[in-house]
Design a protein around this motif. Structure first.
Motif, PDB file in Angstrom:
ATOM      1  N   GLU A  41      -3.312   9.546   9.904  1.00  0.00           N
ATOM      2  CA  GLU A  41      -3.811   8.364  10.602  1.00  0.00           C
ATOM      3  C   GLU A  41      -5.004   7.748   9.878  1.00  0.00           C
ATOM      4  OE1 GLU A  41      -5.408   7.045  15.021  1.00  0.00           O
ATOM      5  OE2 GLU A  41      -3.972   8.701  14.830  1.00  0.00           O
ATOM      6  N   GLN A  42      -5.945   8.583   9.441  1.00  0.00           N
ATOM      7  CA  GLN A  42      -7.081   8.046   8.691  1.00  0.00           C
ATOM      8  C   GLN A  42      -6.619   7.472   7.363  1.00  0.00           C
ATOM      9  OE1 GLN A  42     -10.403   7.712   9.704  1.00  0.00           O
ATOM     10  NE2 GLN A  42     -10.302   6.361   7.924  1.00  0.00           N
ATOM     11  N   GLY A  43      -5.665   8.135   6.707  1.00  0.00           N
ATOM     12  CA  GLY A  43      -5.133   7.617   5.452  1.00  0.00           C
ATOM     13  C   GLY A  43      -4.500   6.251   5.625  1.00  0.00           C
ATOM     14  N   LEU A  44      -3.764   6.078   6.714  1.00  0.00           N
ATOM     15  CA  LEU A  44      -3.150   4.778   6.983  1.00  0.00           C
ATOM     16  C   LEU A  44      -4.214   3.713   7.184  1.00  0.00           C
ATOM     17  CD1 LEU A  44      -0.841   2.864   7.659  1.00  0.00           C
ATOM     18  CD2 LEU A  44      -0.830   3.802   9.983  1.00  0.00           C
ATOM     19  N   ARG A  45      -5.232   4.029   7.960  1.00  0.00           N
ATOM     20  CA  ARG A  45      -6.284   3.037   8.192  1.00  0.00           C
ATOM     21  C   ARG A  45      -7.005   2.694   6.887  1.00  0.00           C
ATOM     22  NH1 ARG A  45      -6.475   5.317  13.705  1.00  0.00           N
ATOM     23  NH2 ARG A  45      -6.086   3.508  15.060  1.00  0.00           N
ATOM     24  N   ASP A  46      -7.199   3.682   6.011  1.00  0.00           N
ATOM     25  CA  ASP A  46      -7.780   3.404   4.699  1.00  0.00           C
ATOM     26  C   ASP A  46      -6.871   2.475   3.898  1.00  0.00           C
ATOM     27  OD1 ASP A  46      -9.866   5.103   5.353  1.00  0.00           O
ATOM     28  OD2 ASP A  46      -9.105   6.792   4.175  1.00  0.00           O
ATOM     29  N   ALA A  47      -5.562   2.731   3.949  1.00  0.00           N
ATOM     30  CA  ALA A  47      -4.610   1.908   3.199  1.00  0.00           C
ATOM     31  C   ALA A  47      -4.590   0.475   3.703  1.00  0.00           C
ATOM     32  CB  ALA A  47      -3.210   2.523   3.288  1.00  0.00           C
ATOM     33  N   LEU A  48      -4.787   0.285   4.992  1.00  0.00           N
ATOM     34  CA  LEU A  48      -4.741  -1.061   5.564  1.00  0.00           C
ATOM     35  C   LEU A  48      -5.917  -1.929   5.118  1.00  0.00           C
ATOM     36  CD1 LEU A  48      -3.554  -0.216   9.188  1.00  0.00           C
ATOM     37  CD2 LEU A  48      -2.214  -1.363   7.400  1.00  0.00           C
ATOM     38  N   THR A  49      -6.965  -1.308   4.563  1.00  0.00           N
ATOM     39  CA  THR A  49      -8.109  -2.110   4.118  1.00  0.00           C
ATOM     40  C   THR A  49      -7.781  -2.992   2.919  1.00  0.00           C
ATOM     41  OG1 THR A  49      -8.987  -0.374   2.640  1.00  0.00           O
ATOM     42  CG2 THR A  49      -9.756  -0.372   4.938  1.00  0.00           C
ATOM     43  N   VAL A  50      -6.675  -2.713   2.223  1.00  0.00           N
ATOM     44  CA  VAL A  50      -6.284  -3.563   1.092  1.00  0.00           C
ATOM     45  C   VAL A  50      -5.517  -4.805   1.575  1.00  0.00           C
ATOM     46  CG1 VAL A  50      -4.012  -2.570   0.511  1.00  0.00           C
ATOM     47  CG2 VAL A  50      -5.519  -3.391  -1.321  1.00  0.00           C
ATOM     48  N   LEU A  51      -5.297  -4.888   2.904  1.00  0.00           N
ATOM     49  CA  LEU A  51      -4.540  -5.989   3.523  1.00  0.00           C
ATOM     50  C   LEU A  51      -3.148  -6.121   2.905  1.00  0.00           C
ATOM     51  CD1 LEU A  51      -7.338  -8.722   3.840  1.00  0.00           C
ATOM     52  CD2 LEU A  51      -6.715  -6.901   5.461  1.00  0.00           C
ATOM     53  N   PRO A  52      -2.366  -5.041   2.996  1.00  0.00           N
ATOM     54  CA  PRO A  52      -1.041  -5.052   2.366  1.00  0.00           C
ATOM     55  C   PRO A  52      -0.027  -5.851   3.170  1.00  0.00           C
ATOM     56  CG  PRO A  52      -1.324  -3.033   3.595  1.00  0.00           C
ATOM     57  CD  PRO A  52      -2.641  -3.777   3.692  1.00  0.00           C
ATOM     58  N   ASP A  53       1.055  -6.210   2.490  1.00  0.00           N
ATOM     59  CA  ASP A  53       2.202  -6.788   3.179  1.00  0.00           C
ATOM     60  C   ASP A  53       3.043  -5.707   3.851  1.00  0.00           C
ATOM     61  OD1 ASP A  53       1.871  -9.592   2.315  1.00  0.00           O
ATOM     62  OD2 ASP A  53       2.261  -8.765   0.318  1.00  0.00           O
ATOM     63  N   HIS A  54       2.911  -4.465   3.375  1.00  0.00           N
ATOM     64  CA  HIS A  54       3.751  -3.366   3.852  1.00  0.00           C
ATOM     65  C   HIS A  54       3.086  -2.074   3.395  1.00  0.00           C
ATOM     66  CE1 HIS A  54       7.760  -2.056   5.318  1.00  0.00           C
ATOM     67  NE2 HIS A  54       7.697  -1.095   4.403  1.00  0.00           N
ATOM     68  N   VAL A  55       3.279  -0.988   4.161  1.00  0.00           N
ATOM     69  CA  VAL A  55       2.777   0.328   3.765  1.00  0.00           C
ATOM     70  C   VAL A  55       3.959   1.274   3.591  1.00  0.00           C
ATOM     71  CG1 VAL A  55       1.300   2.290   4.342  1.00  0.00           C
ATOM     72  CG2 VAL A  55       0.634  -0.031   5.055  1.00  0.00           C
ATOM     73  N   ILE A  56       4.035   1.918   2.421  1.00  0.00           N
ATOM     74  CA  ILE A  56       5.064   2.925   2.168  1.00  0.00           C
ATOM     75  C   ILE A  56       4.437   4.304   2.318  1.00  0.00           C
ATOM     76  CG2 ILE A  56       6.884   3.706   0.634  1.00  0.00           C
ATOM     77  CD1 ILE A  56       6.527   1.162  -1.000  1.00  0.00           C
ATOM     78  N   PHE A  57       5.008   5.114   3.194  1.00  0.00           N
ATOM     79  CA  PHE A  57       4.560   6.498   3.340  1.00  0.00           C
ATOM     80  C   PHE A  57       5.242   7.332   2.255  1.00  0.00           C
ATOM     81  CE2 PHE A  57       2.779   4.876   7.023  1.00  0.00           C
ATOM     82  CZ  PHE A  57       2.139   5.831   7.795  1.00  0.00           C
ATOM     83  N   ALA A  74       0.862  -1.172   0.000  1.00  0.00           N
ATOM     84  CA  ALA A  74       0.000   0.000   0.000  1.00  0.00           C
ATOM     85  C   ALA A  74       0.904   1.229   0.000  1.00  0.00           C
ATOM     86  CB  ALA A  74      -0.906   0.016   1.223  1.00  0.00           C
ATOM     87  N   VAL A  75       0.569   2.202  -0.829  1.00  0.00           N
ATOM     88  CA  VAL A  75       1.359   3.426  -0.946  1.00  0.00           C
ATOM     89  C   VAL A  75       0.487   4.590  -0.482  1.00  0.00           C
ATOM     90  CG1 VAL A  75       2.626   4.939  -2.504  1.00  0.00           C
ATOM     91  CG2 VAL A  75       2.653   2.463  -2.891  1.00  0.00           C
ATOM     92  N   LEU A  76       0.893   5.209   0.610  1.00  0.00           N
ATOM     93  CA  LEU A  76       0.123   6.295   1.196  1.00  0.00           C
ATOM     94  C   LEU A  76       0.727   7.626   0.765  1.00  0.00           C
ATOM     95  CD1 LEU A  76      -2.179   6.974   3.173  1.00  0.00           C
ATOM     96  CD2 LEU A  76      -0.482   6.920   5.013  1.00  0.00           C
ATOM     97  N   VAL A  77      -0.057   8.452   0.062  1.00  0.00           N
ATOM     98  CA  VAL A  77       0.457   9.723  -0.460  1.00  0.00           C
ATOM     99  C   VAL A  77      -0.517  10.855  -0.138  1.00  0.00           C
ATOM    100  CG1 VAL A  77       1.689   8.616  -2.361  1.00  0.00           C
ATOM    101  CG2 VAL A  77      -0.630   9.453  -2.721  1.00  0.00           C
TER     102      VAL A  77
END
Length: 252
Positions: free
Chosen positions: A66-82, A12-15
């Motif tokens: 924080e809300q963006g991260l929680r949205d990104a986690l809904t894709v069930l990623p292996d890792h999140v890149i900020f 997941a890529v959080l931008v």
């Protein structure tokens, strides 16, 4: 079971929602079997005309994270890149470490994964260049943002010899800065007293230019989007050497 396209890893890529460069550059660098799911921290395309408005922009990104991260986690990623950097440097290493822990704890608790954070990725990347002590930096920031980069790098043991910023007039217009203007900033901060050039500001297109400049200048030139993508790959067991985007991805 595996994601069809992300059979090696799903990132997941959080931008910031105003950003276009991160997605474009990550996809250019992405190896086969890695899928990128971009999610936005929603911020307005606010004008930036002075230091106060730049600080307001950084705060807006922080408030949306924080809300963006929680949205990104809904894709069930292996890792999140900020996929942003200014907010990760703010007030130096101590605060940066606290912010990293806060968001990594959320990712672990709610998504069973870890994160890549710009400032911490830079620390790991610079370890690949043990002879580097003195750095020239370019950014799209106002001077207050540049000062935060200088503080963070000093906190981790590096001297910023010179720093220059575009002072872009909005988060959107960062992506409008040209390669020629980037080259001019690099020329401004470079010198025989500089061991490495670092570019911050994730909406500033730079990864391919960084590779060209390394050949021309004969020293490492590191782009923030290459740094964070390298960090995510290596911390997820993907060793691919990827050419065309600088020595970090090609050699380390």
């Amino acid at each position: 079971m595996q994601d069809f396209y992300g059979y090696r890893k799903k990132f997941a890529v959080l931008v910031p929602s105003t950003n276009t460069a991160v997605e474009t550059e990550y996809h250019k660098m992405c190896p086969e079997g890695v899928v990128l799911a971009t999610r936005g921290c929603v911020i307005p395309p606010m004008p930036v005309s002075d230091e106060d408005s730049f600080v307001a922009l950084v705060k807006a990104i922080g408030n949306a994270t924080e809300q963006g991260l929680r949205d990104a986690l809904t894709v069930l990623p292996d890792h999140v890149i900020f996929g942003y950097s200014a907010e990760t440097f703010w007030d130096g290493k101590e605060r940066s470490d606290r912010e990293f822990k806060k968001y990594n704890d959320i990712a672990q608790a709610e998504g069973n994964c870890n994160i890549t954070f710009g400032a911490q990725a830079i620390m790991d990347a610079l370890k690949c260049y043990p002879d580097v002590k003195r750095i020239g930096v370019i950014t799209p920031y106002m001077p207050v943002g540049d000062a935060m980069v200088v503080k963070f790098l000093a906190d981790i043991g590096y001297e910023v010899v010179r720093i220059a910023g575009h002072r872009s007039d909005s988060p959107v217009s960062i992506a409008y800065e040209t390669a020629g203007k980037n080259r001019a900033l690099v020329k401004e901060v470079n010198g025989d007293d500089v061991d490495l050039i670092l570019q911050a500001g994730t909406n500033l297109h730079f990864v391919e230019l960084a590779a060209q400049l390394e050949q021309e200048l004969g020293k490492p030139v590191l782009a923030i989007n290459a740094i964070t993508f390298w960090h995510a790959l290596r911390n997820n067991g993907i060793p691919d050497r990827i050419k065309g985007f600088g020595s970090l991805l090609a050699e380390h």
